[in-house]
Scaffold this motif. Structure first.
Motif, PDB file in Angstrom:
ATOM      1  N   GLU A 148     -71.096 -99.382  30.884  1.00 19.83           N
ATOM      2  CA  GLU A 148     -69.805 -99.877  31.346  1.00 19.83           C
ATOM      3  C   GLU A 148     -69.759 -99.729  32.860  1.00 19.83           C
ATOM      4  OE1 GLU A 148     -67.842-101.379  29.438  1.00 19.83           O
ATOM      5  OE2 GLU A 148     -68.225-100.627  27.417  1.00 19.83           O
ATOM      6  N   ILE A 149     -68.893-100.487  33.504  1.00 18.19           N
ATOM      7  CA  ILE A 149     -68.725-100.374  34.949  1.00 18.19           C
ATOM      8  C   ILE A 149     -67.676 -99.302  35.220  1.00 18.19           C
ATOM      9  CG2 ILE A 149     -68.146-101.573  37.078  1.00 18.19           C
ATOM     10  CD1 ILE A 149     -68.928-104.184  35.714  1.00 18.19           C
ATOM     11  N   PHE A 150     -68.115 -98.105  35.556  1.00 17.01           N
ATOM     12  CA  PHE A 150     -67.186 -97.021  35.863  1.00 17.01           C
ATOM     13  C   PHE A 150     -67.903 -95.971  36.724  1.00 17.01           C
ATOM     14  CE2 PHE A 150     -64.204 -93.546  35.234  1.00 17.01           C
ATOM     15  CZ  PHE A 150     -62.987 -94.214  35.253  1.00 17.01           C
ATOM     16  N   PRO A 151     -68.163 -96.306  37.987  1.00 14.84           N
ATOM     17  CA  PRO A 151     -68.851 -95.365  38.874  1.00 14.84           C
ATOM     18  C   PRO A 151     -67.901 -94.315  39.450  1.00 14.84           C
ATOM     19  CG  PRO A 151     -68.401 -97.385  40.048  1.00 14.84           C
ATOM     20  CD  PRO A 151     -67.915 -97.602  38.642  1.00 14.84           C
ATOM     21  N   SER A 152     -68.423 -93.112  39.649  1.00 18.10           N
ATOM     22  CA  SER A 152     -67.645 -92.025  40.233  1.00 18.10           C
ATOM     23  C   SER A 152     -68.500 -91.277  41.247  1.00 18.10           C
ATOM     24  CB  SER A 152     -67.173 -91.042  39.158  1.00 18.10           C
ATOM     25  OG  SER A 152     -66.481 -91.693  38.120  1.00 18.10           O
ATOM     26  N   ARG A 153     -67.813 -90.609  42.180  1.00 19.73           N
ATOM     27  CA  ARG A 153     -68.478 -89.721  43.125  1.00 19.73           C
ATOM     28  C   ARG A 153     -67.678 -88.412  43.191  1.00 19.73           C
ATOM     29  NH1 ARG A 153     -71.419 -93.300  42.139  1.00 19.73           N
ATOM     30  NH2 ARG A 153     -72.445 -94.754  43.553  1.00 19.73           N
ATOM     31  N   MET A 154     -68.383 -87.343  43.550  1.00 21.58           N
ATOM     32  CA  MET A 154     -67.776 -86.009  43.547  1.00 21.58           C
ATOM     33  C   MET A 154     -68.234 -85.213  44.756  1.00 21.58           C
ATOM     34  SD  MET A 154     -68.561 -82.553  43.018  1.00 21.58           S
ATOM     35  CE  MET A 154     -70.104 -82.459  42.121  1.00 21.58           C
ATOM     36  N   ILE A 155     -67.341 -84.383  45.290  1.00 20.10           N
ATOM     37  CA  ILE A 155     -67.676 -83.376  46.293  1.00 20.10           C
ATOM     38  C   ILE A 155     -67.056 -82.065  45.852  1.00 20.10           C
ATOM     39  CG2 ILE A 155     -65.688 -84.039  47.719  1.00 20.10           C
ATOM     40  CD1 ILE A 155     -67.274 -83.112  50.174  1.00 20.10           C
ATOM     41  N   ARG A 156     -67.768 -80.967  46.117  1.00 19.08           N
ATOM     42  CA  ARG A 156     -67.304 -79.669  45.616  1.00 19.08           C
ATOM     43  C   ARG A 156     -67.739 -78.564  46.566  1.00 19.08           C
ATOM     44  NH1 ARG A 156     -68.311 -75.124  42.639  1.00 19.08           N
ATOM     45  NH2 ARG A 156     -67.522 -74.923  40.511  1.00 19.08           N
ATOM     46  N   ASN A 157     -66.839 -77.611  46.801  1.00 19.08           N
ATOM     47  CA  ASN A 157     -67.239 -76.355  47.413  1.00 19.08           C
ATOM     48  C   ASN A 157     -66.949 -75.238  46.407  1.00 19.08           C
ATOM     49  OD1 ASN A 157     -64.444 -75.895  47.596  1.00 19.08           O
ATOM     50  ND2 ASN A 157     -64.351 -76.372  49.790  1.00 19.08           N
ATOM     51  N   LYS A 158     -66.907 -74.004  46.848  1.00 18.66           N
ATOM     52  CA  LYS A 158     -66.684 -72.920  45.892  1.00 18.66           C
ATOM     53  C   LYS A 158     -65.261 -72.891  45.360  1.00 18.66           C
ATOM     54  CE  LYS A 158     -70.058 -69.437  47.351  1.00 18.66           C
ATOM     55  NZ  LYS A 158     -70.178 -68.036  47.826  1.00 18.66           N
ATOM     56  N   LYS A 159     -64.341 -73.460  46.090  1.00 21.65           N
ATOM     57  CA  LYS A 159     -62.918 -73.355  45.729  1.00 21.65           C
ATOM     58  C   LYS A 159     -62.361 -74.622  45.089  1.00 21.65           C
ATOM     59  CE  LYS A 159     -58.589 -71.845  45.898  1.00 21.65           C
ATOM     60  NZ  LYS A 159     -58.066 -70.916  44.859  1.00 21.65           N
ATOM     61  N   TYR A 160     -62.644 -75.781  45.675  1.00 20.13           N
ATOM     62  CA  TYR A 160     -62.037 -77.027  45.214  1.00 20.13           C
ATOM     63  C   TYR A 160     -63.085 -78.091  44.900  1.00 20.13           C
ATOM     64  CZ  TYR A 160     -57.543 -75.208  46.833  1.00 20.13           C
ATOM     65  OH  TYR A 160     -56.415 -74.433  47.016  1.00 20.13           O
ATOM     66  N   LYS A 161     -62.676 -79.003  44.043  1.00 20.76           N
ATOM     67  CA  LYS A 161     -63.539 -80.116  43.654  1.00 20.76           C
ATOM     68  C   LYS A 161     -62.723 -81.407  43.654  1.00 20.76           C
ATOM     69  CE  LYS A 161     -66.505 -81.659  39.856  1.00 20.76           C
ATOM     70  NZ  LYS A 161     -67.190 -81.214  38.632  1.00 20.76           N
ATOM     71  N   TYR A 162     -63.276 -82.438  44.300  1.00 22.94           N
ATOM     72  CA  TYR A 162     -62.618 -83.747  44.375  1.00 22.94           C
ATOM     73  C   TYR A 162     -63.488 -84.793  43.716  1.00 22.94           C
ATOM     74  CZ  TYR A 162     -60.767 -88.078  46.369  1.00 22.94           C
ATOM     75  OH  TYR A 162     -60.259 -89.349  46.529  1.00 22.94           O
ATOM     76  N   ILE A 163     -62.867 -85.647  42.894  1.00 22.28           N
ATOM     77  CA  ILE A 163     -63.553 -86.746  42.205  1.00 22.28           C
ATOM     78  C   ILE A 163     -62.811 -88.043  42.501  1.00 22.28           C
ATOM     79  CG2 ILE A 163     -64.170 -87.737  39.949  1.00 22.28           C
ATOM     80  CD1 ILE A 163     -64.230 -84.862  38.862  1.00 22.28           C
ATOM     81  N   ARG A 164     -63.550 -89.107  42.768  1.00 23.99           N
ATOM     82  CA  ARG A 164     -62.939 -90.439  42.835  1.00 23.99           C
ATOM     83  C   ARG A 164     -63.618 -91.331  41.803  1.00 23.99           C
ATOM     84  NH1 ARG A 164     -61.155 -93.798  48.139  1.00 23.99           N
ATOM     85  NH2 ARG A 164     -59.812 -91.956  48.173  1.00 23.99           N
ATOM     86  N   ASN A 165     -62.806 -91.911  40.931  1.00 28.48           N
ATOM     87  CA  ASN A 165     -63.267 -92.861  39.914  1.00 28.48           C
ATOM     88  C   ASN A 165     -62.951 -94.266  40.417  1.00 28.48           C
ATOM     89  OD1 ASN A 165     -64.050 -90.804  37.949  1.00 28.48           O
ATOM     90  ND2 ASN A 165     -61.855 -90.414  37.755  1.00 28.48           N
ATOM     91  N   PHE A 166     -63.946 -94.957  40.922  1.00 30.68           N
ATOM     92  CA  PHE A 166     -63.744 -96.167  41.718  1.00 30.68           C
ATOM     93  C   PHE A 166     -63.268 -97.361  40.906  1.00 30.68           C
ATOM     94  CE2 PHE A 166     -66.161 -93.541  44.504  1.00 30.68           C
ATOM     95  CZ  PHE A 166     -65.844 -93.932  45.789  1.00 30.68           C
ATOM     96  N   ASN A 167     -63.443 -97.337  39.594  1.00 29.21           N
ATOM     97  CA  ASN A 167     -62.955 -98.448  38.773  1.00 29.21           C
ATOM     98  C   ASN A 167     -61.917 -97.967  37.774  1.00 29.21           C
ATOM     99  OD1 ASN A 167     -62.920-101.214  38.137  1.00 29.21           O
ATOM    100  ND2 ASN A 167     -64.301-100.913  36.396  1.00 29.21           N
TER     101      ASN A 167
END
Length: 486
Positions: A344-363
């Motif tokens: 399926e078309i559902f790409p994501s990217r993630m960045i993380r440090n020890k405290k917080y994590k951010y995800i973007r789901n582009f579709n």
């Protein structure tokens, strides 16, 4: 010219020539005995399913022993929770987007140099024993490669123990060996009368305690873990029989099965345990952020070389030597749902440090209208991908320290807006450095496919997904972003 002077000049020439690319430091010259390196890699096993990581219901005595005798990392990650992309990072020191293998069953770019190139230049033999799952052969030129061995009454092939033993008996030079198991990856063992009380549940799966099929599958998975423990015990016995203390032994699993194909920690967080007598202090733990891309730079550092400037990873040898130093402030993750069985078309990217994590789901369904192209069939498949994951929002933010299983999305918390904005900005800087096919521009939702007929296309049936006849062969060549090296 005197003979001794000629010899001195020739020796200097050899040293200079051999070290043009790899700087050999003073530590190596003072201690020329390069350690043997063995990396044992399990397949599809959650970091939460080990005794040494807190699961008392699973049988992992061999890994637990390694933890007692060495160093256990609590914040080790892969950049992609899927087999081939995960392994490609170990072997290249580069994230999947940079090395080219960011969809399963695909190849590393043919111009890449891998562990086989780098370690051979430092005088090592490089060996693969078991499952490969990486290509092309010109990038991965193993000195020896032994395939998994069929075994009766078990669901998966075994590692080639006889070949491993014969090699360890007769080795003539330092070596770097990857022992790559097919366990506990399904198909799992059949377990009679499985019971939920024999399984450890977590927030991400506790709702399945009363699901008999899930419990049965999980019991079979536990049994497959036990089988891999038997293999690992045999390998450790061989190592202790034939090799000296100057052997670095590493255990990991390529990604978590419960978070496979996602950028959640249940997929990206991996077990990582290392034993190196007289170097690593027994029974130690590190919470520093380390990554699969750091493995090859660490090997090069240990062997007397240096990581290449274009590698993403950094050596964490100082941690092995007992220093609590930061290796990475951030680690990153990639999700590519195309070129898998349920594409399926559902790409994501993630960045993380020890405290917080951010995800973007582009579709995400929230933004899918911005991704449409005006082409009927292209837009159908873009919408279908968004609807397939309709419960996944455009943005996710988690306080990992207080919410390790990512149950509470804080992306809309105004008090954390600056945290989210900072992480988002840094993630896009990283994406740009990786040559990512995604960006912030609306309408940029590429449909990726390999050249030729080598992959799973969205408008074709796969073994696990059927496409309506009216949709077959509706996507044209110009609709795709073609990845040539696949």
């Amino acid at each position: 010219m005197k003979k001794s002077k000629v010899i001195t000049i020739l020796l200097a020439f050899v040293i200079i020539t051999s070290c043009r690319e790899y700087k050999i430091d003073k530590v190596t010259l003072d201690n020329p005995a390069q350690p043997n390196i063995i990396f044992y890699l399990a397949d599809d096993q959650d970091v939460y399913d080990y005794g040494c990581y807190g699961n008392e219901k699973v049988h992992t005595t061999a890994v637990d022993r390694l933890a007692q005798e060495g160093l256990l990392f609590t914040n080790a990650f892969t950049g992609q929770a899927i087999c081939a992309p995960s392994r490609s990072q170990l072997f290249t020191g580069k994230y999947p987007l940079k090395n080219g293998c960011f969809a399963n069953h695909t190849a590393t770019r043919p111009t890449m140099e891998s562990v086989t190139d780098h370690m051979k230049k430092l005088g090592y033999e490089v060996v693969l024993a078991g499952k490969s799952h990486v290509k092309p052969s010109n990038v991965y030129q193993w000195d020896s490669e032994w395939q998994p061995v069929p075994k009766e009454n078990v669901p998966r092939d075994y590692i080639p123990l006889d070949s491993i033993e014969n090699y360890l008996k007769n080795k003539t030079k330092p070596f770097c060996m990857f022992i790559t198991s097919k366990y506990p990856h399904g198909k799992y063992f059949e377990v009679d009368n499985p019971k939920a009380e024999d399984i450890k549940f977590y927030p991400f799966n506790e709702d399945k305690k009363t699901d008999p099929e899930y419990v049965k599958s999980k019991a079979g998975y536990y049994r497959s873990i036990k089988e891999d423990n038997t293999q690992l015990e045999r390998v450790l016995n061989l190592v202790d029989t034939y090799l000296s203390n100057n052997t670095l032994f590493i255990y990991s699993a390529d990604h978590g099965v419960s978070g496979k194909f996602t950028v959640k920690d249940i997929g990206l967080k991996v077990p990582l345990v290392m034993r190196w007598p007289k170097v690593i202090k027994a029974g130690t733990v590190s919470d520093q952020l380390v990554h699969y891309t750091d493995i090859l730079p660490t090997f090069l550092d240990i062997a007397g070389g240096k990581a290449m400037p274009d590698m993403d990873g950094k050596s964490f040898l100082p941690i092995l030597q007992g220093k609590d130093v930061e290796i990475n402030e951030y680690v990153y993750g990639v999700r590519t749902n195309q070129n898998i069985l349920n594409s399926e078309i559902f790409p994501s990217r993630m960045i993380r440090n020890k405290k917080y994590k951010y995800i973007r789901n582009f579709n995400s369904l929230e933004v899918v209208e911005n991704n449409l192209t005006g082409k009927t069939y292209v837009d159908y498949f873009i919408k279908r991908g968004a609807n397939k994951f309709k419960n996944e929002p455009f943005e996710e933010l988690y306080d990992i320290q207080n919410d390790p299983f990512e149950q509470h999305n804080l992306a809309n918390d105004e008090e954390l807006k600056s945290v989210k904005d900072t992480l988002s900005k840094k993630m896009f800087i990283w994406m740009n450095s990786q040559g990512d096919i995604l960006n912030k521009i609306a309408g940029n939702m590429p449909i990726i496919t390999p050249s030729g007929n080598k992959g799973f296309k969205l408008d074709q049936d796969t073994p696990t997904r059927q496409i309506a006849d009216s949709l077959k062969n509706t996507l044209q060549k110009e609709d795709y972003t073609i990845i040539e090296h696949w």
